[in-house]
Design a protein around this motif. Structure first.
Motif, PDB file in Angstrom:
ATOM      1  N   LYS A   1      -2.582   6.148 -13.421  1.00  0.00           N
ATOM      2  CA  LYS A   1      -3.614   6.306 -12.395  1.00  0.00           C
ATOM      3  C   LYS A   1      -4.999   6.148 -13.021  1.00  0.00           C
ATOM      4  CE  LYS A   1       0.010   7.103  -9.974  1.00  0.00           C
ATOM      5  NZ  LYS A   1       0.616   5.991  -9.219  1.00  0.00           N
TER       6      LYS A   1
ATOM      7  N   MET B   1      -5.827   8.248  -4.786  1.00  0.00           N
ATOM      8  CA  MET B   1      -5.853   6.829  -4.400  1.00  0.00           C
ATOM      9  C   MET B   1      -5.408   6.596  -2.968  1.00  0.00           C
ATOM     10  SD  MET B   1      -4.118   5.028  -7.737  1.00  0.00           S
ATOM     11  CE  MET B   1      -5.001   4.923  -9.311  1.00  0.00           C
ATOM     12  N   TYR B   2      -5.400   7.650  -2.150  1.00  0.00           N
ATOM     13  CA  TYR B   2      -4.743   7.542  -0.854  1.00  0.00           C
ATOM     14  C   TYR B   2      -5.558   8.176   0.267  1.00  0.00           C
ATOM     15  CZ  TYR B   2      -1.178   7.406  -4.472  1.00  0.00           C
ATOM     16  OH  TYR B   2      -0.493   7.135  -5.624  1.00  0.00           O
TER      17      TYR B   2
ATOM     18  N   CYS C   1       0.833  -1.214   0.000  1.00  0.00           N
ATOM     19  CA  CYS C   1       0.000   0.000   0.000  1.00  0.00           C
ATOM     20  C   CYS C   1       0.861   1.255   0.000  1.00  0.00           C
ATOM     21  CB  CYS C   1      -0.911   0.015   1.231  1.00  0.00           C
ATOM     22  SG  CYS C   1      -2.156  -1.276   1.191  1.00  0.00           S
TER      23      CYS C   1
ATOM     24  N   THR D   1      -2.604   3.497   0.284  1.00  0.00           N
ATOM     25  CA  THR D   1      -3.549   3.395  -0.832  1.00  0.00           C
ATOM     26  C   THR D   1      -4.783   2.630  -0.341  1.00  0.00           C
ATOM     27  OG1 THR D   1      -2.828   1.229  -1.652  1.00  0.00           O
ATOM     28  CG2 THR D   1      -1.583   3.156  -2.406  1.00  0.00           C
TER      29      THR D   1
ATOM     30  N   LEU E   1      -6.097   0.428  -2.532  1.00  0.00           N
ATOM     31  CA  LEU E   1      -6.116  -0.394  -3.731  1.00  0.00           C
ATOM     32  C   LEU E   1      -6.195  -1.908  -3.501  1.00  0.00           C
ATOM     33  CD1 LEU E   1      -3.419   1.503  -5.827  1.00  0.00           C
ATOM     34  CD2 LEU E   1      -5.890   1.535  -6.180  1.00  0.00           C
TER      35      LEU E   1
ATOM     36  N   GLY F   1       0.911   3.932  -5.474  1.00  0.00           N
ATOM     37  CA  GLY F   1      -0.284   3.802  -6.302  1.00  0.00           C
ATOM     38  C   GLY F   1      -0.007   2.949  -7.524  1.00  0.00           C
TER      39      GLY F   1
ATOM     40  N   TYR G   1      -4.420  12.470 -11.282  1.00  0.00           N
ATOM     41  CA  TYR G   1      -5.563  11.775 -10.668  1.00  0.00           C
ATOM     42  C   TYR G   1      -6.895  12.388 -11.104  1.00  0.00           C
ATOM     43  CZ  TYR G   1      -1.993   9.708  -7.707  1.00  0.00           C
ATOM     44  OH  TYR G   1      -0.891   9.023  -7.255  1.00  0.00           O
TER      45      TYR G   1
ATOM     46  N   ASN H   1      -2.012  14.317  -3.686  1.00  0.00           N
ATOM     47  CA  ASN H   1      -1.226  13.157  -3.273  1.00  0.00           C
ATOM     48  C   ASN H   1      -0.185  13.650  -2.278  1.00  0.00           C
ATOM     49  OD1 ASN H   1       0.356  10.874  -2.968  1.00  0.00           O
ATOM     50  ND2 ASN H   1       1.172  10.907  -5.047  1.00  0.00           N
TER      51      ASN H   1
END
Length: 492
Positions: free
Chosen positions: A309, A407-408, A59, A464, A466, A62, A270, A239
């Motif tokens: 991304k 993404m964070y 994590c 992240t 993800l 990204g 992003y 980010n």
């Protein structure tokens, strides 16, 4: 025989003590000590070493497909066809039509018509046809024309950032304004270029908000120190902080740049990772600048985008672009010269840029599948972001702002005096100590907030959201269990 120095066999010409000192001082937290440790743990697991977890979950960066995000089928179909064009020959037409949809075949043929072979060097600025598609994408997105001659295709957005900073930094007293927290690409690149980072702080208490008062404070303090501030970096969506700027705020930022004669560097990689589109939609700085009228017409702006991304996540293909607005013609020529030294960006990355900016449209044979795949990823990210935010907020001593985009999450953690003392004894910052303990206990690799910059006396970490959906509950519960044990172990 020629005489040789006595020490030839045991001393190297190049050592860490005589290498370029600017390279030595550069740091890149997302691939730092925690990431190196995580790779070692992966090897240990593969070799059968008994550890308290079954997998390492990265994590720290990204990197969607490393966490099993599915590639977009149409994009991979086209990429495979241009990679092996024999499939497009007439004698293979029947077989290929059974394997590939007609629009993927047509796109591959069109791209090869303009490219030739993917194994050949392309134009140093990027394939002209693809730059035209990028310009069309920007024009449709913003409602203002874009010029392909001012667009440069790159090996990911990072290469574009590094190239343009290289152009801007004339001497060691040039300053570049960067947000705190920031993405370590900027501080690392400025270290290599021997330039001065000029930090401005995002306000965590206001959802990582940004004010022009803070920008002006930072600029003025740098000026008092004799620093020549030439550019302002804005990461939007943010980010590691995930905030998304309002249009009004963006106008204020552009006005600040105009008044202080500062180049605006807009990191917009992003731009499709927007999770509250009604409340906080994405606006490009190019669009906002153009809407502000002739007074701001000459404002210098460089905007960056990437295939790494969004819902694409093709990080390993290294594709991106930057667009120049308001730059002097002589500078565009110099950017081209520097680009040509590297010959060209990789062609498969350029092809993925083309697919990103010109995906299947409604009515195309592949549109339904493309839309389904895109939406599945998008709505899953929204759910995972919310679930992880709630998980972090449930932890003792932890607070976490929502992610408007990117993404964070970047939660703050309040550690005990005992934990801080243990970190000091271990030679680590408190948040790095916490993250290393988490990695060793759970296999989850995050990045300490100190690697991004933070208000002195605070501790954060970036994660992240993800990890694949089917593992997400276990992922969150594992973090919770670790955190409870850590807080009990170091309780004052």
């Amino acid at each position: 025989m020629l005489a040789t120095p006595d020490n030839q066999d045991n001393e190297k010409v190049l050592t860490s003590s005589n290498m370029n000192p600017n390279v030595r001082k550069a740091e890149y937290a997302v691939r730092g000590a925690l990431a190196i440790k995580s790779e070692k743990l992966k090897v240990d697991l593969a070799n059968g070493v008994s550890l308290p977890f079954k997998r390492v979950v990265g994590c720290n960066i990204g990197n969607p497909q490393a966490l099993n995000q599915k590639p977009i089928t149409f994009f991979r179909q086209v990429a495979s066809l241009v990679e092996y064009p024999d499939l497009l020959n007439d004698e293979n037409a029947e077989l290929t039509s059974k394997l590939y949809p007609s629009d993927a075949i047509a796109r591959a043929k069109l791209l090869l018509k303009h490219i030739g072979s993917v194994g050949a060097y392309s134009h140093s600025q990027g394939i002209p046809y693809i730059r035209e598609d990028v310009a069309n994408f920007i024009s449709e997105r913003d409602g203002y024309p874009a010029d392909p001659s001012k667009i440069y295709l790159t090996q990911g957005a990072s290469a574009g950032v590094q190239l343009t900073l290289q152009m801007i930094v004339e001497h060691s007293n040039v300053g570049i304004m960067i947000p705190i927290p920031q993405y370590p690409l900027y501080t690392a690149t400025l270290a290599v270029l021997d330039a001065k980072p000029v930090p401005y702080y995002l306000d965590e208490s206001k959802g990582w908000g940004l004010t022009t008062e803070e920008l002006q404070r930072s600029y003025d303090e740098a000026a008092k120190s004799g620093i020549e501030t030439r550019a302002l970096v804005i990461i939007n969506p943010g980010n590691p902080t995930g905030q998304c700027l309002t249009e009004e705020n963006m106008r204020e930022i552009i006005d600040f740049c105009y008044k202080n004669r500062v180049i605006l560097l807009a990191d917009e990689v992003y731009q499709t990772n927007i999770y509250q589109p009604e409340k906080r939609p994405f606006h490009s700085f190019k669009k906002v600048l153009k809407s502000m009228g002739p007074k701001y017409e000459g404002q210098e702006l460089i905007s960056y985008h990437s295939i790494s991304k969004g819902m694409i996540g093709e990080c390993g293909r290294r594709g991106g672009y930057f667009e120049c607005e308001g730059l002097d013609t002589s500078i565009l020529e110099q950017i081209y010269k520097i680009s040509s030294i590297s010959l060209c960006p990789n062609v498969q990355g350029q092809i993925m840029v083309d697919l990103m900016v010109n995906p299947p449209k409604k009515g195309d044979p592949s549109y339904a599948q493309y839309k389904q795949e895109y939406d599945d990823i998008y709505f899953s990210l929204i759910k995972r972001a919310k679930k992880l935010e709630e998980s972090f907020r449930s932890l003792e001593g932890c607070s976490c702002n929502s992610a408007d985009g990117a993404m964070y999450l970047f939660p703050q953690i309040r550690l005990s005096k005992k934990a801080i003392a243990a970190a000091k004894e271990a030679g680590k910052s408190p948040d790095e100590f916490y993250c290393m303990a988490m990695l060793e206990a759970t296999g989850v690799c995050m990045v300490a907030g100190s690697g991004f910059g933070q208000v002195e006396g605070t501790a954060h970490f970036r994660s992240t959201f993800l990890p694949q959906p089917e593992l997400f509950d276990d992922f969150c519960s594992g973090i919770k269990k670790f955190h409870e044990g850590f807080m009990d172990k170091y309780r004052d």
